[in-house]
Design a protein around this motif. Structure first.
Motif, PDB file in Angstrom:
ATOM      1  N   GLY A  13       0.782  -1.283  -0.191  1.00 49.80           N
ATOM      2  CA  GLY A  13      -0.222  -0.216   0.124  1.00 49.80           C
ATOM      3  C   GLY A  13       0.945   1.153   0.051  1.00 49.80           C
ATOM      4  N   ARG A  14       0.043   2.247  -0.125  1.00 49.80           N
ATOM      5  CA  ARG A  14       0.852   3.686  -0.244  1.00 49.80           C
ATOM      6  C   ARG A  14       1.678   4.016   1.194  1.00 49.80           C
ATOM      7  N   THR A  15       2.836   4.605   0.994  1.00 48.74           N
ATOM      8  CA  THR A  15       3.633   4.946   1.986  1.00 48.74           C
ATOM      9  C   THR A  15       3.713   6.328   2.238  1.00 48.74           C
ATOM     10  N   THR A  16       4.483   6.529   3.423  1.00 52.27           N
ATOM     11  CA  THR A  16       4.641   8.027   3.672  1.00 52.27           C
ATOM     12  C   THR A  16       5.695   8.588   2.565  1.00 52.27           C
ATOM     13  N   ALA A  17       6.519   7.986   2.114  1.00 50.99           N
ATOM     14  CA  ALA A  17       7.456   8.416   1.037  1.00 50.99           C
ATOM     15  C   ALA A  17       6.545   8.446  -0.348  1.00 50.99           C
ATOM     16  N   ASN A  18       5.939   7.647  -0.480  1.00 50.70           N
ATOM     17  CA  ASN A  18       4.908   7.809  -1.912  1.00 50.70           C
ATOM     18  C   ASN A  18       4.224   9.086  -1.940  1.00 50.70           C
ATOM     19  N   ALA A  19       3.626   9.460  -0.502  1.00 48.70           N
ATOM     20  CA  ALA A  19       2.642  10.603  -0.472  1.00 48.70           C
ATOM     21  C   ALA A  19       3.506  11.901  -0.406  1.00 48.70           C
ATOM     22  N   ASP A  20       4.893  11.760   0.050  1.00 47.51           N
ATOM     23  CA  ASP A  20       5.660  12.882   0.103  1.00 47.51           C
ATOM     24  C   ASP A  20       6.459  13.226  -1.353  1.00 47.51           C
ATOM     25  N   ARG A  26      15.186   0.880   0.088  1.00 42.81           N
ATOM     26  CA  ARG A  26      15.076   0.161   1.212  1.00 42.81           C
ATOM     27  C   ARG A  26      15.105   0.490   2.599  1.00 42.81           C
ATOM     28  N   GLN A  27      14.664   1.917   2.712  1.00 44.72           N
ATOM     29  CA  GLN A  27      14.678   2.565   4.062  1.00 44.72           C
ATOM     30  C   GLN A  27      13.183   1.935   4.538  1.00 44.72           C
ATOM     31  N   PRO A  28      13.318   1.948   6.003  1.00 47.65           N
ATOM     32  CA  PRO A  28      12.185   1.509   6.660  1.00 47.65           C
ATOM     33  C   PRO A  28      10.934   2.218   6.794  1.00 47.65           C
ATOM     34  N   VAL A  29      10.411   2.969   5.428  1.00 47.58           N
ATOM     35  CA  VAL A  29       9.308   3.546   5.525  1.00 47.58           C
ATOM     36  C   VAL A  29       7.937   2.846   5.891  1.00 47.58           C
ATOM     37  N   GLU A  30       7.010   3.429   6.358  1.00 46.14           N
ATOM     38  CA  GLU A  30       5.736   2.553   6.647  1.00 46.14           C
ATOM     39  C   GLU A  30       4.660   3.068   5.822  1.00 46.14           C
ATOM     40  N   LEU A  31       3.594   2.240   5.862  1.00 43.95           N
ATOM     41  CA  LEU A  31       2.345   2.745   4.973  1.00 43.95           C
ATOM     42  C   LEU A  31       1.609   4.043   5.841  1.00 43.95           C
ATOM     43  N   ASP A  32       1.250   4.828   4.999  1.00 44.94           N
ATOM     44  CA  ASP A  32       0.613   5.912   5.783  1.00 44.94           C
ATOM     45  C   ASP A  32      -0.914   5.516   5.792  1.00 44.94           C
ATOM     46  N   GLU A  33      -1.982   6.565   6.022  1.00 46.81           N
ATOM     47  CA  GLU A  33      -3.204   6.232   6.385  1.00 46.81           C
ATOM     48  C   GLU A  33      -3.911   5.577   5.309  1.00 46.81           C
ATOM     49  N   THR A  34      -3.703   6.347   3.985  1.00 50.77           N
ATOM     50  CA  THR A  34      -4.168   5.716   2.949  1.00 50.77           C
ATOM     51  C   THR A  34      -3.808   4.467   2.479  1.00 50.77           C
ATOM     52  N   ARG A  36      -2.815   1.951   4.624  1.00 45.23           N
ATOM     53  CA  ARG A  36      -3.305   1.014   5.336  1.00 45.23           C
ATOM     54  C   ARG A  36      -4.969   0.664   5.121  1.00 45.23           C
ATOM     55  N   ALA A  37      -5.451   1.789   4.672  1.00 46.03           N
ATOM     56  CA  ALA A  37      -6.996   1.552   3.966  1.00 46.03           C
ATOM     57  C   ALA A  37      -6.678   0.646   2.841  1.00 46.03           C
ATOM     58  N   GLN A  38      -5.667   0.922   2.018  1.00 46.27           N
ATOM     59  CA  GLN A  38      -5.617   0.130   0.798  1.00 46.27           C
ATOM     60  C   GLN A  38      -5.514  -1.168   0.846  1.00 46.27           C
ATOM     61  N   ALA A  39      -4.653  -1.392   2.014  1.00 44.20           N
ATOM     62  CA  ALA A  39      -4.191  -2.918   2.431  1.00 44.20           C
ATOM     63  C   ALA A  39      -5.397  -3.591   2.826  1.00 44.20           C
ATOM     64  N   MET A  40      -6.266  -2.978   3.747  1.00 48.08           N
ATOM     65  CA  MET A  40      -7.468  -3.700   4.165  1.00 48.08           C
ATOM     66  C   MET A  40      -8.317  -3.730   3.096  1.00 48.08           C
ATOM     67  N   ALA A  41      -8.505  -3.084   2.044  1.00 56.61           N
ATOM     68  CA  ALA A  41      -9.335  -3.186   1.124  1.00 56.61           C
ATOM     69  C   ALA A  41      -9.041  -4.337   0.225  1.00 56.61           C
ATOM     70  N   VAL A  42      -7.874  -4.573   0.020  1.00 59.23           N
ATOM     71  CA  VAL A  42      -7.296  -5.640  -0.926  1.00 59.23           C
ATOM     72  C   VAL A  42      -7.411  -6.773  -0.143  1.00 59.23           C
ATOM     73  N   GLY A  43      -7.291  -7.050   1.055  1.00 61.63           N
ATOM     74  CA  GLY A  43      -7.528  -7.766   2.009  1.00 61.63           C
ATOM     75  C   GLY A  43      -9.120  -8.666   1.834  1.00 61.63           C
ATOM     76  N   GLU A  44      -9.966  -7.449   1.601  1.00 59.58           N
ATOM     77  CA  GLU A  44     -11.448  -8.014   1.348  1.00 59.58           C
ATOM     78  C   GLU A  44     -11.347  -8.721   0.173  1.00 59.58           C
ATOM     79  N   ARG A  45     -10.527  -8.422  -0.933  1.00 60.33           N
ATOM     80  CA  ARG A  45     -10.801  -8.878  -2.399  1.00 60.33           C
ATOM     81  C   ARG A  45     -10.129 -10.382  -2.317  1.00 60.33           C
ATOM     82  N   LEU A  46      -9.182 -10.451  -1.489  1.00 64.64           N
ATOM     83  CA  LEU A  46      -8.293 -11.683  -1.171  1.00 64.64           C
ATOM     84  C   LEU A  46      -8.971 -12.862  -0.371  1.00 64.64           C
ATOM     85  N   LYS A  47      -9.955 -12.236   0.381  1.00 61.88           N
ATOM     86  CA  LYS A  47     -10.448 -13.170   1.125  1.00 61.88           C
ATOM     87  C   LYS A  47     -11.247 -14.317   0.725  1.00 61.88           C
ATOM     88  N   GLY A  48     -11.033 -15.378   1.248  1.00 59.99           N
ATOM     89  CA  GLY A  48     -11.490 -16.708   0.482  1.00 59.99           C
ATOM     90  C   GLY A  48     -10.722 -17.368  -0.551  1.00 59.99           C
TER      91      GLY A  48
END
Length: 237
Positions: A13-20, A26-34, A36-48
């Motif tokens: 999903g989108r990271t703080t670096a992507n947004a900026d 290879r820096q340890p950047v993390e997901l931003d709020e968007t 995290r929402a993208q990750a949960m949304a794709v999880g719904e699609r992958l469910k099952g």
């Protein structure tokens, strides 16, 4: 095409670096709020989906994506899926990097691009393709040709794997798009790979699961590597 394993390539999903507008590398950047929402949304699609294996780049943004998308999975870290080593470019704004002499090479002749204090794009492509092909063979051997498995990685890595599957030169890989939290599907047959889905950010993924063997036609089983002349009927309903 239905009697070979299916690889699902998931970009983080989108990271703080992507947004900026920065190059994380290879820096340890993390997901931003968007992201995290993208990750949960794709999880719904992958469910099952019956995922036989889940592998991931070691970087935290990929691991966070899988934690949110597939919380019950136990991903295996695959170093071959790590982001390209951009070396001295890591952490720099893309606007600044666009002024570097290497930038046009990266855009137009990436097979010749070697990042200062980093990795070449050709080396990135070679080790990523080798990694997914090895995993695909392993999953097929252990779980059968109906297996579906997932690899979580990075934009340039996924684009390089897709270019290889399409049989196009790495210099053309910048024509390919892999958005955050997108799903790309590839099937590796004995004769050729098939790109089944590309940069999918909202479609139903259930059709990527092969039907039970008993439902297959004998002709389909005998021609795993053959392309459907005329385009074929698509995924079974």
């Amino acid at each position: 095409m239905v009697t070979v394993a299916t690889l699902l390539l998931l970009r983080h999903g989108r990271t703080t670096a992507n947004a900026d507008g920065g190059l994380a590398g290879r820096q340890p950047v993390e997901l931003d709020e968007t992201g995290r929402a993208q990750a949960m949304a794709v999880g719904e699609r992958l469910k099952g989906l019956p995922l036989a294996a889940v592998v991931t780049s070691p970087l935290i943004r990929c691991r966070q994506t899988l934690e949110l998308a597939l919380p019950e999975a136990e991903p295996v870290v695959e170093e071959g899926l790590i982001e390209c080593g951009y070396g001295a470019w890591e952490g720099q704004p893309l606007k600044k990097l666009a002024k570097e002499p290497l930038w046009p090479v990266v855009q137009q002749h990436p097979s010749a691009a070697v990042f200062p204090e980093g990795e070449s794009m050709a080396a990135m492509s070679a080790r990523a393709v080798a990694a997914v092909r090895a995993w695909d063979a392993r999953v097929t051997a252990e779980h059968g040709p109906e297996a579906v498995w997932l690899a979580c990685s990075h934009g340039d890595v996924i684009k390089a794997i897709v270019a290889d599957a399409l049989g196009v030169h790495l210099d053309l890989f910048q024509r390919i798009v892999a958005d955050p939290a997108s799903v790309t599907a590839i099937r590796y047959t004995p004769m050729r790979p098939f790109l089944v889905r590309l940069n999918d950010t909202g479609g139903d993924l259930a059709g990527l699961v092969p039907p039970p063997r008993k439902r297959r036609r004998r002709a389909a089983r005998a021609t795993d590597s053959d392309a459907a002349v005329g385009g074929g009927a698509g995924a079974a309903g």
